[in-house]
Each structure stands twice: as C-alpha cells, then as structure tokens.
Design an enzyme around this catalytic site. Structure first.
Site, PDB file in Angstrom:
ATOM      1  N   CYS A  74       1.815   2.695  -7.858  1.00  0.00           N
ATOM      2  CA  CYS A  74       2.404   1.486  -8.590  1.00  0.00           C
ATOM      3  C   CYS A  74       3.334   2.258  -9.668  1.00  0.00           C
ATOM      4  CB  CYS A  74       1.292   0.646  -8.710  1.00  0.00           C
ATOM      5  SG  CYS A  74       2.112  -0.972  -8.982  1.00  0.00           S
ATOM      6  N   HIS A 123      -0.454  -0.926  -3.265  1.00  0.00           N
ATOM      7  CA  HIS A 123      -1.799  -0.419  -3.827  1.00  0.00           C
ATOM      8  C   HIS A 123      -2.645  -0.067  -2.409  1.00  0.00           C
ATOM      9  CE1 HIS A 123      -1.794  -1.420  -7.950  1.00  0.00           C
ATOM     10  NE2 HIS A 123      -0.694  -2.189  -7.667  1.00  0.00           N
ATOM     11  N   GLU A 170      -5.480   1.108  -2.376  1.00  0.00           N
ATOM     12  CA  GLU A 170      -6.776   0.860  -2.435  1.00  0.00           C
ATOM     13  C   GLU A 170      -7.030  -0.665  -2.229  1.00  0.00           C
ATOM     14  OE1 GLU A 170      -4.435   1.555  -4.808  1.00  0.00           O
ATOM     15  OE2 GLU A 170      -5.051   0.061  -6.603  1.00  0.00           O
TER      16      GLU A 170
END
Lengths: 193, 250
Positions: free
Chosen positions: A76, A174, A176
């Site tokens: 990001c 992202h 994650e």
C-alpha cells in the site's frame, strides 16, 4: 525471519497476524541490524506520503531500505514510497521504482475501496494465483503502470496493482486482508521469491 | 471491476454475539471470532462488529476481542459502538482493527472526525448515521436511535466528508427491522452527493432488496444482521443471485 519495518504507520500488526496464521516467524522492528540481517523484509504502511517520507529521511530508514539486498515487499503506502514521487504532498520518494504516484481523478468514488481484480500477473509472487483474482484495496493515490508492473488493476484508469524491480516487490492492495488469495500471495513472497 | 460489498453486522455484548445464530458446524456459535470466520468463509466482503456492552470493563473486553478477531480473520473489519475519544480509537487500532465507526460522539463533537482522520487516516474512519424521515427531512438520531436531533442528515454527511470521514454507514430507522427493503431514495441521494463510499443499512429482507440498493440506491456496500444470522438469506446464494443480475460481486 521476516522483518516487518516498524515506522510509525498503521496496520503493521495486521501483517504480523497474517504471517502468524501462515506459521511464518516474523518480528515488527525498527532495529537496523535486525532489518539488515532478516531473510526478507515487509515494508507495510497506511498513512500520508509526505509526512511519512520525512520520517523515513530523518530516521535513516529510507537509506536503510535503499541498500537492502534481500527480497523486500512494500504494501500500500509502502509500495508508493518505493516509487519516484507522489502527488500526495508533492514529495520525492525513494525512487527505487521509476513510477510516479498520482491522485485518482474521475467521477467514481474515491478512495478506491473494496475488492477488485488483478490481471497480467507475473513473477513467483503470483504463483498459483489466477488471472482476475480478487484482492482488497483502499487507496486514493495510484502508481502508474510501467515496464516494472507485475499486476494491474482497473479503476478509473489502468494502474499498477504490483511492481517489481530486482529484489524489490510492491503491492498496492492489502494481501493481509485479501482472504485466501492474499494468504497465497504472502506465502509466495515468503517461500518462492 | 470494483465489486459491491456484502457486510454482515454482528452485535457483541461482553465479547459474545447476542443475536440468535443458525449456523451449524460452529464449535461455539456465540463466539464472535468463530462466527466472523464462518462469514468470511461464506464470502462476506467485510464484517462490522458493533459493541453494545455497557460496563466499565468495556474497553478492555473490547480490545481483547478485537485482537482475537484480527488474529483470526483474513478480511477487513470495522469496530463500532460507544467510541468516544481518540484514546478509545488508539487502543482499537493497536489491537488490529481496520476501521472504527463513530456516531453519537461525532455529532456531539464533530472535530473528532477531523482528529481521527488526521491521526489515523480517513480510510480508518467510518461515520455511522442513524436517520429518520419526519415527513419533510431526514434527521439525525443519536444514542442508538433513542435521541432525536434537528440536524439534517444530508448536511451532516456532507460535513463528515469534508472533515475527513472515509465512508458513511447510513441506517434508515424507518426501514430498519421491517425487512421491506432499504431506503433507496435517501441512499441514492447521499451516494450521488458524496465522493466517499456509502454502506446502506436497515430493511434487508431478501436478495431482491440487495439488488435494489445497489442499482436504484447506488450504494457501494450493503449491511444486514438478522437475515444472515437466522439463515434467511445465505451469503453464497445472495452473491449468486446478484451476479445473475449483472451486479459486480466478488
């Protein structure tokens, strides 16, 4: 050991939790020696580009990143800071990747927030990931596509969803927070690049 | 293509879900983390955890829960309910929350939105608005809908965007609990007026209602609670239905 660079940016813990779920050893750290000696490094980030670059320059973390030889993954804002410059605060960034980071301009909603598809997937970072896979984005600024694009995404324009040059990898989305697809991408970074 | 988001909302009290649950194969259906994971596996795009605990122990209980959610969940989640201060928010961010939603506290002190957006980033700040139509205007209600104000909803959401809110969670109290569909006109008006994404809430009763709120209502995301919890609408079926209507869905 994977070092997650701790530099006063949000969302650092989510990356650590995601690696924990994969059973991968990692540490959130700002210790230069630990970062230099890590097998791989994740440079996460949510925040504002200009103030974060100032912080990286003042602390010497910017210079540290420039000299890393092992695989590095920017996420990001971490990706945008690896680029040449950003319109967010009109700041010069680390210039590892020659891409310029620009503000989305269009009738659509900004930020680009939610699940979108990635295409033209290259390198082992996207091993076992299908074209058009969905990942989670939250951003108002984007890196333009270039010869270093290893994934792109369409929102208002076609932009770089991922970049790679030498040992530096970077993703705008992202991983994650991108479900099983994101977990596979993180696993690929840990075991296959 | 950027997809429309389907967001189940879980009410939490003392770290446990409060509404009845129809899921099978859950070790502990009252456990918010187990339920959140089940929804993520079914294809939920995000989750909202709304804390309705009213004890002094609240902050500690909530931050422990948020940490467990963040450790176990691989999709984004928002935490809301009685968040009053920067201190509350810092604890939740540190525990791993992706976004927080604020409501009453922001109306009482609008600078809170500005401070949170500056401190943590706009993407972290969801402004929740409970609103009711009085025959003339849509007005803002506080304290879970118990306290009326004279603030016009359209003015308030605009101010919230200017102050740096990253998203609006818009609940129509006229529609909430009716299962007769979302507030289409209001949502469309707010969505067209603002640059930031709108999550529509209140009134979902069947799959058709979701199609309506995305097409006519121009919502970016739709939130529902009981119809998911009681299994009246299953997320995989809902997503299949919406895809067949040519709505962009993950």
């Amino acid at each position: 050991m994977i070092a997650i660079i701790d530099y006063n940016a949000g969302n650092v813990r989510s990356v650590k939790f995601a690696l924990d779920r994969l059973g991968v050893e990692s540490e959130i750290t700002a210790d230069f020696e630990k970062i230099k000696n890590a097998e791989k490094i994740i440079f996460p980030g949510v925040g504002e580009a200009a103030s974060t670059m100032k912080f990286l320059n003042q602390t010497g973390i910017g210079n540290l990143i420039l000299n890393l030889k092992q695989p590095v993954l920017g996420i990001c804002l971490g990706m945008q800071l690896l680029c040449k410059s950003s319109e967010e605060g009109n700041v010069q960034c680390l210039n590892i990747l020659p891409n310029e980071v620009k503000l989305f301009r269009g009738q659509e909603k900004i930020p680009h927030m939610g699940w979108n598809q990635i295409f033209n997937l290259k390198t082992n970072l996207f091993k076992n990931i299908e074209e058009g896979a969905f990942v989670y984005f939250v951003h108002s600024f984007y890196a333009e596509n270039s010869q270093f694009s290893i994934a792109n995404c369409n929102y208002i324009t076609s932009f770089a969803a991922a970049l790679q040059k030498d040992n530096f990898y970077a993703v705008q989305f992202h991983p994650e927070k991108s479900g099983k697809i994101g977990e596979q991408i993180l696993r690929n970074f840990v075991f296959d690049v | 293509m950027l997809t429309k988001r389907i967001i189940p909302c879980l009410d939490i009290k003392d770290g446990r879900t409060v509404k009845g649950i129809n899921f099978i194969n859950l070790r502990d259906a009252g456990d918010a983390v187990e339920l959140g994971k089940a929804y993520a596996e079914q294809g939920a795009d995000e989750l909202v955890f709304l804390d309705i605990t009213a004890t002094v122990e609240k902050r500690k209980t909530l931050s422990d829960l948020v940490k467990r959610i963040a450790q176990n969940l691989n999709i984004p989640f928002t935490v809301g309910g009685g968040i009053n201060s920067i201190g509350d928010v810092a604890v939740l961010l540190d525990s791993g929350a992706d976004k927080i939603s604020i409501n009453t506290a922001a109306v009482k002190r609008p600078e809170l939105i500005t401070e949170l957006a500056k401190g943590f980033g706009s993407q972290f700040v969801v402004l929740a608005v409970d609103t009711r139509f009085d025959g003339k205007d849509w007005l803002v209600y506080l304290n879970g809908g118990r306290t009326a104000t004279e603030i016009k909803t359209l003015d308030w959401v605009k101010e919230a965007q200017e102050r740096g809110a990253g998203e609006i969670l818009l609940t129509s109290m006229n529609h909430d609990g009716t299962k007769n569909g979302f507030a289409l006109d209001l949502t469309a008006k707010v969505s067209e007026m603002l640059k930031i994404p709108i999550i529509a809430s209140g009134g979902a009763g069947n799959s058709e209602h979701f199609a309506e709120i995305f097409i006519q209502g121009k919502a970016d995301a739709a939130l529902a609670a009981s119809i998911f919890h009681f299994g009246e609408v299953l997320i995989p079926d809902l997503k299949f239905f919406l895809k067949n209507k040519n709505i962009a869905i993950r």
